[in-house]
Design a protein around this motif. Structure first.
Motif, PDB file in Angstrom:
ATOM      1  N   ILE A 181       0.818  -1.214   0.000  1.00 14.11           N
ATOM      2  CA  ILE A 181       0.000   0.000   0.000  1.00 14.11           C
ATOM      3  C   ILE A 181       0.851   1.262   0.000  1.00 14.11           C
ATOM      4  CG2 ILE A 181      -0.236   0.059   2.518  1.00 14.11           C
ATOM      5  CD1 ILE A 181      -3.104   1.144   2.011  1.00 14.11           C
ATOM      6  N   THR A 182       2.021   1.211   0.622  1.00 16.17           N
ATOM      7  CA  THR A 182       2.892   2.392   0.626  1.00 16.17           C
ATOM      8  C   THR A 182       3.317   2.752  -0.788  1.00 16.17           C
ATOM      9  OG1 THR A 182       3.726   1.809   2.829  1.00 16.17           O
ATOM     10  CG2 THR A 182       5.024   3.374   1.547  1.00 16.17           C
ATOM     11  N   LYS A 183       3.671   1.725  -1.567  1.00 16.75           N
ATOM     12  CA  LYS A 183       4.057   1.971  -2.955  1.00 16.75           C
ATOM     13  C   LYS A 183       2.846   2.399  -3.790  1.00 16.75           C
ATOM     14  CE  LYS A 183       7.992  -1.214  -2.897  1.00 16.75           C
ATOM     15  NZ  LYS A 183       8.574  -2.471  -3.444  1.00 16.75           N
ATOM     16  N   ALA A 184       1.687   1.849  -3.469  1.00 15.51           N
ATOM     17  CA  ALA A 184       0.471   2.229  -4.193  1.00 15.51           C
ATOM     18  C   ALA A 184       0.153   3.699  -3.965  1.00 15.51           C
ATOM     19  CB  ALA A 184      -0.698   1.354  -3.738  1.00 15.51           C
ATOM     20  N   ILE A 185       0.295   4.157  -2.727  1.00 13.74           N
ATOM     21  CA  ILE A 185       0.029   5.564  -2.409  1.00 13.74           C
ATOM     22  C   ILE A 185       0.991   6.474  -3.146  1.00 13.74           C
ATOM     23  CG2 ILE A 185       0.163   7.291  -0.566  1.00 13.74           C
ATOM     24  CD1 ILE A 185      -0.985   5.163   1.324  1.00 13.74           C
ATOM     25  N   ALA A 186       2.275   6.129  -3.110  1.00 13.59           N
ATOM     26  CA  ALA A 186       3.282   6.953  -3.781  1.00 13.59           C
ATOM     27  C   ALA A 186       2.998   7.037  -5.276  1.00 13.59           C
ATOM     28  CB  ALA A 186       4.677   6.376  -3.526  1.00 13.59           C
ATOM     29  N   SER A 187       2.675   5.893  -5.873  1.00 10.45           N
ATOM     30  CA  SER A 187       2.393   5.861  -7.304  1.00 10.45           C
ATOM     31  C   SER A 187       1.136   6.664  -7.629  1.00 10.45           C
ATOM     32  CB  SER A 187       2.226   4.414  -7.767  1.00 10.45           C
ATOM     33  OG  SER A 187       1.894   4.342  -9.132  1.00 10.45           O
ATOM     34  N   ALA A 188       0.101   6.540  -6.784  1.00  7.72           N
ATOM     35  CA  ALA A 188      -1.155   7.243  -7.022  1.00  7.72           C
ATOM     36  C   ALA A 188      -0.967   8.752  -6.956  1.00  7.72           C
ATOM     37  CB  ALA A 188      -2.206   6.804  -6.004  1.00  7.72           C
ATOM     38  N   VAL A 189      -0.259   9.216  -5.944  1.00  4.26           N
ATOM     39  CA  VAL A 189      -0.067  10.665  -5.789  1.00  4.26           C
ATOM     40  C   VAL A 189       0.768  11.224  -6.931  1.00  4.26           C
ATOM     41  CG1 VAL A 189       0.964  12.464  -4.337  1.00  4.26           C
ATOM     42  CG2 VAL A 189      -0.384  10.624  -3.297  1.00  4.26           C
ATOM     43  N   THR A 190       1.771  10.481  -7.367  1.00  2.00           N
ATOM     44  CA  THR A 190       2.573  10.915  -8.515  1.00  2.00           C
ATOM     45  C   THR A 190       1.698  11.048  -9.757  1.00  2.00           C
ATOM     46  OG1 THR A 190       4.598   9.899  -7.656  1.00  2.00           O
ATOM     47  CG2 THR A 190       4.504  10.317 -10.028  1.00  2.00           C
ATOM     48  N   SER A 191       0.845  10.044  -9.988  1.00  8.46           N
ATOM     49  CA  SER A 191      -0.037  10.080 -11.159  1.00  8.46           C
ATOM     50  C   SER A 191      -1.051  11.213 -11.050  1.00  8.46           C
ATOM     51  CB  SER A 191      -0.769   8.743 -11.307  1.00  8.46           C
ATOM     52  OG  SER A 191       0.133   7.701 -11.605  1.00  8.46           O
ATOM     53  N   ILE A 192      -1.577  11.441  -9.854  1.00  5.80           N
ATOM     54  CA  ILE A 192      -2.545  12.524  -9.669  1.00  5.80           C
ATOM     55  C   ILE A 192      -1.891  13.869  -9.964  1.00  5.80           C
ATOM     56  CG2 ILE A 192      -3.890  13.774  -7.939  1.00  5.80           C
ATOM     57  CD1 ILE A 192      -4.453  11.030  -6.626  1.00  5.80           C
ATOM     58  N   LYS A 193      -0.708  14.075  -9.418  1.00  4.48           N
ATOM     59  CA  LYS A 193      -0.021  15.351  -9.645  1.00  4.48           C
ATOM     60  C   LYS A 193       0.251  15.564 -11.131  1.00  4.48           C
ATOM     61  CE  LYS A 193       3.946  18.165  -8.309  1.00  4.48           C
ATOM     62  NZ  LYS A 193       5.159  18.271  -7.463  1.00  4.48           N
ATOM     63  N   THR A 194       0.716  14.519 -11.800  1.00  4.52           N
ATOM     64  CA  THR A 194       0.984  14.613 -13.233  1.00  4.52           C
ATOM     65  C   THR A 194      -0.301  14.894 -14.012  1.00  4.52           C
ATOM     66  OG1 THR A 194       2.851  13.080 -13.042  1.00  4.52           O
ATOM     67  CG2 THR A 194       1.909  13.396 -15.242  1.00  4.52           C
ATOM     68  N   GLY A 195      -1.364  14.169 -13.654  1.00  5.76           N
ATOM     69  CA  GLY A 195      -2.624  14.327 -14.364  1.00  5.76           C
ATOM     70  C   GLY A 195      -3.250  15.694 -14.200  1.00  5.76           C
ATOM     71  N   LEU A 196      -2.948  16.359 -13.087  1.00  2.99           N
ATOM     72  CA  LEU A 196      -3.525  17.671 -12.820  1.00  2.99           C
ATOM     73  C   LEU A 196      -2.711  18.817 -13.425  1.00  2.99           C
ATOM     74  CD1 LEU A 196      -4.610  17.215  -9.093  1.00  2.99           C
ATOM     75  CD2 LEU A 196      -6.129  17.514 -11.065  1.00  2.99           C
ATOM     76  N   SER A 197      -1.626  18.492 -14.104  1.00  2.00           N
ATOM     77  CA  SER A 197      -0.841  19.548 -14.739  1.00  2.00           C
ATOM     78  C   SER A 197      -1.703  20.245 -15.784  1.00  2.00           C
ATOM     79  CB  SER A 197       0.402  18.966 -15.410  1.00  2.00           C
ATOM     80  OG  SER A 197       0.055  18.174 -16.531  1.00  2.00           O
ATOM     81  N   ARG A 198      -1.365  21.483 -16.071  1.00  2.00           N
ATOM     82  CA  ARG A 198      -2.163  22.270 -17.012  1.00  2.00           C
ATOM     83  C   ARG A 198      -2.298  21.548 -18.360  1.00  2.00           C
ATOM     84  NH1 ARG A 198      -3.189  27.705 -16.998  1.00  2.00           N
ATOM     85  NH2 ARG A 198      -1.636  27.992 -15.344  1.00  2.00           N
TER      86      ARG A 198
END
Length: 324
Positions: A181-198
């Protein structure tokens, strides 16, 4: 009047997903974090005889492959012609062709992207439609295999309309299945941040603009929805953007279930799963804040399973993926 039409049209295309409640259970809780825009949700496969009914869950969600992966307009067009078909065999044939196309899309998408998380994407789609009351507006799976149409960013796009405030909520989904789950959280937050880029969010909006004709909405409703995506329209200022995130992970709490405690089975499991949520909720919140997403609205669906690997294998077998 356009906005009234949008509310009516979205209500029409919404489905009753309550049948899923027999396969996906919910653990109510009062856990909050210091991230004021993060909402924590906890769900798990139904339990039977001290076991998680993962195989039954997979068989159930696979029934919704067609609705998830194909444009609503295409699916509804087939349904609309059912009454004109002369025999039951013709009707069965038409539905079977849709199902075959949906399964084929999954397989081709896997080969082109090298991803194996589509079971998570399907789960997130169902939870978003069911619990957030937000129908999918674009079937991104139907676009993923088009070499001429690069489709990156979030896994799904859903919308909900609040008729009282004339506010449109745009949900962008991200699903992660990982044993840790720790790796899942890290991966999810990275993807969210990338996806929210302009750049990425503009791409998401352009996908809706280009493919809204396949949404199943009538022309008036489509026009109203597009106003929320147009920066030259006042409605644009009344749009909220929310990220939905599903994290599936291996949870040892299932191993502690006992056939001798069947009467308290769900209660005991909810206690241990809630304790896990109490532990990881703040971790996810901190990861969002550290990523500069302290003000981002996020709906987190935590989905513990006995084994992500088994879930993934069962799903791949169910829809006909062959192991490479």
């Amino acid at each position: 009047m356009e906005f009234d039409a949008l509310a009516t049209a979205l209500a029409i295309i919404k489905k009753d997903w309550s049948v899923l409640s027999s396969r996906i259970h919910t653990a109510e809780h009062d856990i909050v974090t210091n991230h004021k825009h993060l909402n924590l949700r906890l769900h798990y496969p139904a339990l039977r005889d001290a076991q998680a009914t993962v195989e039954e869950l997979v068989r159930t969600i696979a029934l919704y492959l067609t609705h998830f992966s194909l444009p609503r307009k295409q699916v509804e067009a087939i349904y609309a012609t059912q009454e004109t078909m002369k025999t039951a065999f013709e009707r069965h044939q038409a539905i079977s062709r849709l199902e075959q196309e949906a399964r084929s899309l999954f397989i081709r998408a896997r080969k082109s992207s090298q991803r194996t998380g589509e079971a998570g994407e399907l789960l997130l789609y169902l939870l978003t439609e069911w619990l957030l009351d937000a129908p999918q507006i674009i079937a991104k799976m139907s676009l993923k295999t088009n070499a001429q149409m690069p489709v990156y960013g979030f896994d799904g796009i859903h919308v909900r309309f609040d008729a009282k405030t004339n506010r449109l909520v745009l949900f962008s989904g991200e699903a992660k299945l990982h044993s840790d789950i720790t790796k899942a959280i890290a991966s999810a937050v990275t993807s969210i941040k990338t996806g929210l880029s302009r750049e990425k969010m503009q791409h998401e909006i352009e996908l809706v603009q280009r493919h809204i004709d396949f949404s199943g909405l009538d022309e008036t409703a489509r026009t109203a929805l597009l106003r929320y995506l147009d920066p030259f329209d006042e409605a644009y200022n009344n749009r909220l953007e929310v990220v939905t995130c599903l994290i599936g992970f291996d949870f040892t709490g299932y191993a502690r279930l006992s056939p001798d405690e069947l009467e308290d089975l769900d209660t005991n499991f909810k206690t241990s799963a809630t304790a896990k949520l109490r532990e990881v909720g703040p971790i996810f919140a901190k990861a969002l804040t550290d990523a500069g997403l302290a003000n981002q609205r996020v709906e987190l669906f935590l989905f513990p399973v006995p084994s992500v690997s088994v879930l993934r294998d069962l799903f791949q077998n169910q829809i006909g993926w062959t192991r490479d």
